[in-house]
Design a protein around this motif. Structure first.
Motif, PDB file in Angstrom:
ATOM      1  N   GLY A 295     -12.469   5.432  -2.228  1.00  0.00           N
ATOM      2  CA  GLY A 295     -12.122   5.019  -0.877  1.00  0.00           C
ATOM      3  C   GLY A 295     -11.219   3.804  -0.790  1.00  0.00           C
ATOM      4  O   GLY A 295     -10.765   3.455   0.294  1.00  0.00           O
ATOM      5  N   THR A 296     -10.940   3.143  -1.897  1.00  0.00           N
ATOM      6  CA  THR A 296     -10.051   1.983  -1.862  1.00  0.00           C
ATOM      7  C   THR A 296      -8.597   2.456  -1.792  1.00  0.00           C
ATOM      8  O   THR A 296      -8.269   3.561  -2.182  1.00  0.00           O
ATOM      9  N   ARG A 297      -7.749   1.599  -1.287  1.00  0.00           N
ATOM     10  CA  ARG A 297      -6.334   1.958  -1.130  1.00  0.00           C
ATOM     11  C   ARG A 297      -5.578   1.804  -2.448  1.00  0.00           C
ATOM     12  O   ARG A 297      -5.825   0.887  -3.221  1.00  0.00           O
TER      13      ARG A 297
ATOM     14  N   ARG B 245      -5.412   6.958  -0.947  1.00  0.00           N
ATOM     15  CA  ARG B 245      -6.664   6.308  -1.316  1.00  0.00           C
ATOM     16  C   ARG B 245      -7.169   6.866  -2.638  1.00  0.00           C
ATOM     17  O   ARG B 245      -6.910   8.010  -2.986  1.00  0.00           O
TER      18      ARG B 245
ATOM     19  N   THR C 182       0.848  -1.193   0.000  1.00  0.00           N
ATOM     20  CA  THR C 182       0.000   0.000   0.000  1.00  0.00           C
ATOM     21  C   THR C 182       0.881   1.239   0.000  1.00  0.00           C
ATOM     22  O   THR C 182       1.946   1.277   0.617  1.00  0.00           O
TER      23      THR C 182
END
Length: 59
Positions: A31-33, A27, A23
């Motif tokens: 909202g996803t990484r 984001r 990661t």
């Protein structure tokens, strides 16, 4: 009778886990990484190595 597993040569650099997702800390808009996909450079993402060739030294 017990079943014997085949001895596959696992990459010694990645220990068989050839791909990792890292990661970045940010984001996306939904909202996803945000992630980076990294593959092992030694086995080129397969997780296995080819057996070493036979080398003859001397005569």
């Amino acid at each position: 009778m017990p079943q014997h597993a085949r001895n596959t040569r696992v990459c010694r650099d990645c220990d068989g886990f050839a791909t990792a997702s890292i990661t970045t800390g940010t984001r996306h808009a939904d909202g996803t990484r945000a992630t980076l996909r990294v593959t092992c450079s030694a086995c080129k993402g397969t997780g296995h190595t080819a057996p070493a060739g036979v080398v003859r030294v001397g005569r």
